[in-house]
Design a protein around this motif. Structure first.
Motif, mmCIF file in Angstrom:
data_model
loop_
_atom_site.group_PDB
_atom_site.id
_atom_site.type_symbol
_atom_site.label_atom_id
_atom_site.label_comp_id
_atom_site.label_asym_id
_atom_site.label_seq_id
_atom_site.Cartn_x
_atom_site.Cartn_y
_atom_site.Cartn_z
ATOM 1 N N ASP A 1 25.818 52.296 59.169
ATOM 2 C CA ASP A 1 25.085 52.236 57.900
ATOM 3 C C ASP A 1 23.589 52.225 58.140
ATOM 4 N N ARG A 2 23.132 51.485 59.132
ATOM 5 C CA ARG A 2 21.692 51.398 59.391
ATOM 6 C C ARG A 2 21.171 52.634 60.108
ATOM 7 N N ALA A 3 22.025 53.246 60.914
ATOM 8 C CA ALA A 3 21.608 54.505 61.533
ATOM 9 C C ALA A 3 21.474 55.602 60.482
ATOM 10 N N ASP A 4 22.398 55.620 59.496
ATOM 11 C CA ASP A 4 22.296 56.607 58.413
ATOM 12 C C ASP A 4 21.036 56.401 57.581
ATOM 13 N N ALA A 5 20.532 55.161 57.537
ATOM 14 C CA ALA A 5 19.306 54.879 56.781
ATOM 15 C C ALA A 5 18.055 55.195 57.590
ATOM 16 N N GLY A 6 18.242 55.735 58.813
ATOM 17 C CA GLY A 6 17.092 56.140 59.599
ATOM 18 C C GLY A 6 16.596 55.110 60.595
ATOM 19 N N HIS A 7 17.337 54.049 60.820
ATOM 20 C CA HIS A 7 16.908 53.021 61.769
ATOM 21 C C HIS A 7 17.581 53.234 63.125
ATOM 22 N N ALA A 8 16.956 52.714 64.179
ATOM 23 C CA ALA A 8 17.515 52.796 65.531
ATOM 24 C C ALA A 8 18.569 51.708 65.683
ATOM 25 N N ALA A 9 19.818 52.115 65.680
ATOM 26 C CA ALA A 9 20.929 51.160 65.770
ATOM 27 C C ALA A 9 22.009 51.762 66.663
ATOM 28 N N ALA B 1 32.182 37.233 54.775
ATOM 29 C CA ALA B 1 31.217 36.300 55.347
ATOM 30 C C ALA B 1 30.656 36.821 56.666
ATOM 31 N N LEU B 2 31.528 37.316 57.556
ATOM 32 C CA LEU B 2 31.039 37.820 58.842
ATOM 33 C C LEU B 2 30.183 39.072 58.646
ATOM 34 N N ARG B 3 30.556 39.918 57.730
ATOM 35 C CA ARG B 3 29.727 41.106 57.473
ATOM 36 C C ARG B 3 28.331 40.697 57.015
ATOM 37 N N ARG B 4 28.249 39.703 56.140
ATOM 38 C CA ARG B 4 26.939 39.258 55.666
ATOM 39 C C ARG B 4 26.136 38.640 56.801
ATOM 40 N N ALA B 5 26.791 37.849 57.674
ATOM 41 C CA ALA B 5 26.078 37.204 58.771
ATOM 42 C C ALA B 5 25.500 38.230 59.737
ATOM 43 N N PHE B 6 26.326 39.198 60.168
ATOM 44 C CA PHE B 6 25.829 40.194 61.132
ATOM 45 C C PHE B 6 24.830 41.148 60.474
ATOM 46 N N ALA B 7 25.001 41.402 59.183
ATOM 47 C CA ALA B 7 24.008 42.232 58.486
ATOM 48 C C ALA B 7 22.652 41.546 58.472
ATOM 49 N N ASN B 8 22.625 40.236 58.244
ATOM 50 C CA ASN B 8 21.354 39.512 58.275
ATOM 51 C C ASN B 8 20.705 39.595 59.655
ATOM 52 N N LEU B 9 21.505 39.438 60.701
ATOM 53 C CA LEU B 9 20.942 39.493 62.056
ATOM 54 C C LEU B 9 20.415 40.888 62.378
ATOM 55 N N ASP C 1 19.407 43.168 60.197
ATOM 56 C CA ASP C 1 18.230 43.455 59.376
ATOM 57 C C ASP C 1 17.002 42.732 59.929
ATOM 58 N N ASN C 2 17.179 41.533 60.453
ATOM 59 C CA ASN C 2 16.055 40.852 61.099
ATOM 60 C C ASN C 2 15.570 41.640 62.312
ATOM 61 N N ALA C 3 16.513 42.170 63.104
ATOM 62 C CA ALA C 3 16.132 42.948 64.282
ATOM 63 C C ALA C 3 15.375 44.210 63.889
ATOM 64 N N ILE C 4 15.757 44.815 62.765
ATOM 65 C CA ILE C 4 15.041 46.006 62.292
ATOM 66 C C ILE C 4 13.653 45.616 61.778
ATOM 67 N N ALA C 5 13.582 44.519 61.038
ATOM 68 C CA ALA C 5 12.307 44.124 60.423
ATOM 69 C C ALA C 5 11.279 43.718 61.470
ATOM 70 N N TYR C 6 11.711 43.026 62.538
ATOM 71 C CA TYR C 6 10.758 42.487 63.498
ATOM 72 C C TYR C 6 10.781 43.204 64.846
#
Length: 459
Positions: A332-340, A356-364, A366-371
């Motif tokens: 999903d994040r690679a399709d959005a143009g991010h390096a994943a 719950a696990l999907r939300r947890a790993f998505a947060n992690l 997204d943090n890696a992409i943001a920072y």
């Protein structure tokens, strides 16, 4: 001195059994062994006075008495008499002819035995022959009265008419066989007691194991059913207190969630009024800033409510393909143009809550992409667990901040701008979800630069 004493204590504790059941069994077995040792000591030290059955003095008295009795009996009756005298303690045989002697022994202590028999019979010329059946060092029975007459020694005494009486010791209840039988009995008793002790100890400690499992479940699932009150009185009291604590915690969480929901509902009304008033502001720049602040406040309220309520927590647990979940998030994040990128097995199953696990790993992620601008996810099994490592190429964070960043609303970037990150609940939410599955999250800086987030989950 104190350090050496502590070291000795640590070594002693290392050799002790670790579980209550094994320590209980060890206590019972040691108590049994001590009781048996004391009983054997009492038996050996409290025997009736007098020489033992096979002492030299008793042997000489019995032999000479039998010799005198047989000599006074007519030859035709001697075999019946000897048969009546013969017993397992002292085997007696009468031979009308001179037997063949082998391994005759001379010298001390055998000469002493011969002199004693001749003196008791008052016949210095009496023929007395001592034979040793097996060639081995003879510690007795003759030098000391307390030594016993063994089956390896055969004593032959000649009668006045030329016939012979032969004596052989043969008590099966004495000597090494008695010690062996005692040892076998001891081993059998200890084995039986140990088996019963193991069964009893396991039954006694089973409620403690269930208590520990319930305490572990409480840290994962706050809505777990109460623990049955079983076992001894003390354990039932502890279980009752544990169930009350669990009920109080559940009420506390429910009250907190209800309070936050009420606050969120109450805050939305003034926020709506403020938004309407902001629309009436004529200065466009001021209006834009006010609306941005209102949007941020609304986002914080919604995130706080979601964090406290944790809707996904109530979804059922079940088998989950963690590898497939991670690959789909990366795609999903690679399709959005991010390096994943994902590295790991194609399938890896855990027991968990998918949302719950999907939300947890998505947060992690997204943090890696943001920072960090992008990330690589690595999944591998380690010691019965699944370890997920999310690595980015950002600047990392100071080690002193590793634990602080998991606190709700804590952000390393202080501007509170929505363009530079969320409201500071991403890592807190991820850790809550992962710990709710019995796992944990740890942070570390990569030597080549960037942050590594390590998530462990039980399989």
């Amino acid at each position: 001195m104190e350090t050496a004493r502590k070291s000795r204590l640590l070594v002693a504790r290392r050799w002790l059994p670790d579980s209550i059941a094994s320590r209980l069994v060890l206590t019972v077995v040691l108590a049994l062994l001590l009781t048996q040792a004391v009983s054997a000591l009492v038996y050996l030290t409290d025997r009736p006075p007098g020489p033992p059955a096979h002492s030299m003095r008793v042997l000489v008295q019995r032999v000479t008495a039998i010799v005198q009795l047989v000599e006074s009996t007519p030859p035709p009756e001697r075999r019946r008499l000897v048969k009546a005298i013969d017993d397992p303690v002292l085997r007696v045989d009468w031979n009308p002819e001179t037997p063949r002697f082998a391994n005759q022994r001379e010298g001390f202590p055998f000469d002493r035995l011969r002199r004693a028999i001749r003196g008791e019979l008052d016949d210095p010329e009496r023929a007395v022959v001592v034979e040793v059946r097996r060639e081995r060092p003879m510690p007795g029975p003759f030098p000391v009265d307390e030594h016993r007459w063994g089956a390896d020694v055969r004593l032959s005494v000649g009668l006045k008419d030329g016939s012979w009486l032969t004596f052989v010791g043969g008590d099966p209840l004495e000597g090494p066989f008695r010690l062996l039988r005692f040892a076998l009995w001891m081993a059998g008793i200890v084995g039986a007691v140990a088996l019963v002790s193991v069964w009893t100890a396991r039954r006694m400690t089973a409620p403690i194991a269930r208590f520990a499992d319930a305490a572990e479940r409480l840290g994962v699932d706050g809505e777990a059913p109460p623990l049955p009150e079983a076992g001894p009185q003390e354990l039932r009291a502890a279980t009752r207190a544990f169930n009350r604590m669990q009920a109080r915690l559940a009420r506390f969480v429910a009250d907190r969630t209800q309070m936050l929901a009420a606050m969120s509902h109450d805050l939305r009304t003034p926020l709506t009024r403020l938004r309407l008033r902001a629309e009436l502001v004529e200065d466009p720049e001021m209006q834009r800033k006010m609306l941005a602040d209102l949007d941020e406040m609304a986002a914080m309220i919604n995130a706080t409510l979601a964090f406290a309520r944790d809707d996904a927590k109530h979804e059922p647990r079940g088998p989950l393909d963690l590898a497939d979940l991670l690959q789909s998030l990366c795609d999903d994040r690679a399709d959005a143009g991010h390096a994943a990128a994902y590295e790991g097995p194609a399938h890896a199953t855990v027991d968990g809550r998918p949302v719950a696990l999907r939300r947890a790993f998505a947060n992690l992620m997204d943090n890696a992409i943001a920072y960090g601008g992008g990330f690589t996810v690595r999944l591998r099994p380690v010691d019965g667990e699944l370890r997920v490592e999310i690595e980015d190429g950002g600047p990392g964070i100071p080690e002193a901040e590793f634990e602080k960043v998991f606190a709700p609303f804590y952000r390393l970037e202080r501007s509170r701008s929505r363009d530079t990150g969320g409201v500071g609940l991403g890592l807190a939410t991820a850790r809550t979800v992962v710990r709710g599955h019995g796992g944990d999250i740890a942070l570390s800086n990569r030597p080549e630069g960037g942050l590594r987030v390590t998530v462990t989950l039980p399989r």
